[in-house]
Design an enzyme around this catalytic site. Structure first.
Site, PDB file in Angstrom:
ATOM      1  N   SER A  20      15.376  21.617 -15.401  1.00 38.65           N
ATOM      2  CA  SER A  20      14.498  22.462 -15.584  1.00 38.65           C
ATOM      3  C   SER A  20      14.762  23.844 -16.086  1.00 38.65           C
ATOM      4  CB  SER A  20      13.641  22.801 -14.372  1.00 38.65           C
ATOM      5  OG  SER A  20      12.835  23.936 -14.576  1.00 38.65           O
TER       6      SER A  20
ATOM      7  N   HIS B  12       0.869  -1.025   0.092  1.00 45.47           N
ATOM      8  CA  HIS B  12       0.104  -0.043  -0.123  1.00 45.47           C
ATOM      9  C   HIS B  12       0.803   1.244  -0.083  1.00 45.47           C
ATOM     10  CE1 HIS B  12      -3.340  -2.678   1.168  1.00 45.47           C
ATOM     11  NE2 HIS B  12      -2.389  -3.276   1.959  1.00 45.47           N
TER      12      HIS B  12
ATOM     13  N   LYS C 217      16.431  21.697 -10.149  1.00 44.61           N
ATOM     14  CA  LYS C 217      15.618  20.582 -10.553  1.00 44.61           C
ATOM     15  C   LYS C 217      16.648  19.678 -11.150  1.00 44.61           C
ATOM     16  CE  LYS C 217      12.001  19.766 -10.227  1.00 44.61           C
ATOM     17  NZ  LYS C 217      10.658  19.899 -10.932  1.00 44.61           N
TER      18      LYS C 217
END
Ligand code: ARG
Length: 461
Positions: A275, A154, A281
């Protein structure tokens, strides 16, 4: 020149040609088309349907055309499809004798044969690529034997696992894919040539000669089915879809594990992107793109399934739609497998983070319950006692690892000093020695089996 213009008074409209012609895409079949024609002509010669001289002339002409295309001297343009193109060129090359090549053959059995030859070779390429990918995974699994990480259910931390276990799980998936590809290839290696347009032929052909020359296991048993069966295209696209599905899961894990939030993997600069606006990034474009291409390949599978679902026997022009999707899927499937094999070699494991994570959020709670159960307490009761311990830890900002043996004993007298060793993440992973389990011993065994299966699959066609 059209192969069938004799019956018509007027030429086809330009727009109709443009719509109907398959040459812009089926020119990719030039090599298999010539190969199949060489085999067909050879068989016609051997069976005395054409003379030996005619056969030699045709085969010689076809080989010349092959060489010219291969060297880039002959541009494939100006015909309805690749079959017409090759035949037109042959007549240009050797004259009237070239017109005998199409004896006892139709474009219907010809295209079905060509495409099988193409798809068969493509199955082999996929298999080779998968083999390389699994070897990359095995190398990472081997590195991972030394490390520990949390396993998830999960997407919540569940139990500690030896990191090699993670990579082996994907090897198992890709091994199944390799098996599937091998089986699909075996099933489709049956030759339609000799089915004619739909009903076979009245010439005394020997289909076993052509089948042998082209490496098919046997001629197909029914000519109606032979010219119209495209199951192998659907199967190829299903096999490819399953591969992409497995790749996509792996991508998702790599993307998640390389976030700052997880911090288990680091993708090297060479396989990361930046980016244009956010200077900080470092993005995982490559696994994202593989994940994205999965939809595209599934789309091709849906397209062919829909195309073939209501085709009356035997050949219908709808079947020309079998090629473009497969060609595109082939490029995506092989491209994705190959870049993933490379990417895997360029990911570093941040083992300190992995270990820290494996000990946090009560990953070792099952082992506390197992500890009590192994001393005689019914597992359900042991589960309840451990649940109370976890709750106590949460309330008191403690962990299973920094609790003292005395504190454990206040929850149940079955606890002894050794509980503090049992709850260490490495101990939890090491304890899972069941076959196929997450202990380094089991993972090493799994890795050995994977390599053995891979060697065997690599040997078989
Ligand atoms: N371009 C066709 C295809 O790909 C070749 C077979 C043409 N046959 C025909 N009866 N028109 O299916």
């Amino acid at each position: 020149m059209k192969l069938w213009e004799g019956r018509f008074e007027k030429p086809t409209a330009k727009s109709a040609d443009l719509f109907n012609d398959s040459l812009p895409f089926d020119k990719k079949l030039w090599a298999v088309d010539i190969t199949a024609s060489v085999a067909h002509a050879t068989m016609l010669g051997k069976c005395g349907i054409i003379s030996d001289e005619e056969c030699d002339k045709i085969v010689g002409g076809l080989k010349t055309i092959y060489g010219r295309i291969e060297r880039g001297e002959l541009e494939i343009v100006g015909a309805e499809d690749i079959h017409s193109f090759v035949e037109n060129e042959l007549v240009k090359e050797i004259g009237e004798t070239g017109k005998k090549l199409h004896t006892a053959r139709s474009r219907n059995d010809q295209v079905a044969t060509d495409f099988r030859l193409y798809v068969r070779a493509s199955f082999d390429k996929i298999k080779n690529s998968l083999g390389r990918l699994i070897r990359s995974l095995c190398d990472r699994a081997n590195d991972g034997l030394k490390y520990i990480m949390p396993g998830y259910t999960h997407l919540r931390k569940a139990q500690p696992i030896c990191a090699g276990h993670f990579f082996n799980a994907y090897s198992e998936m890709f091994l199944r894919d390799m098996e599937r590809v091998t089986e699909s290839r075996l099933r489709m290696n049956v030759m339609p040539l000799g089915s004619g347009a739909l009903a076979g032929t009245s010439y005394p052909i020997d289909r076993n000669i052509t089948a042998k020359l082209l490496g098919f296991d046997k001629p197909c048993g029914n000519s109606l089915d032979g010219v119209s069966d495209r199951d192998f295209v659907a199967e190829y696209l299903f096999d490819g879809s399953m591969i992409l599905s497995h790749l996509s899961r792996l991508c998702e894990d790599i993307i998640l594990y390389s976030t700052e939030e997880f911090g288990y993997f680091e993708i090297s600069d060479e396989y990361s992107t930046g980016s244009s606006i956010m200077p900080q990034k470092k993005n995982p474009d490559i696994p994202e793109l593989i994940r994205g291409k999965t939809g595209r390949v599934y789309g091709h599978l849906m397209a062919i399934l829909t195309t073939i679902k209501a085709i009356p026997l035997a050949y219908n022009k709808d079947l020309q739609e079998d090629k473009e999707g497969l060609f595109d899927a082939e490029a995506q499937i092989i491209g994705c497998i190959d870049i993933m094999a490379e990417l895997l070699r360029n990911i570093s494991l941040k083992h300190a983070n992995m270990k820290r994570a494996a000990e946090s959020e009560f990953c070792c709670a099952t082992d506390v319950a197992d500890y009590l159960a192994k001393k005689g307490m019914p597992f359900r009761s042991a589960h309840a006692v451990t649940g109370k311990i976890v709750r106590w830890c949460i309330e008191n900002k403690r962990t299973l690892q920094n609790m003292t043996a005395e504190e454990y004993k206040t929850f149940d007298p079955l606890f002894e000093e050794d509980i503090c060793e049992v709850v260490k993440a490495w101990a939890c992973a090491k304890a899972r020695t069941s076959e196929g389990g997450a202990s380094p011993v089991s993972v090493r065994q799994n890795l050995k089996t994977i390599k053995k299966r891979l060697d065997k699959l690599t040997e078989t066609r």
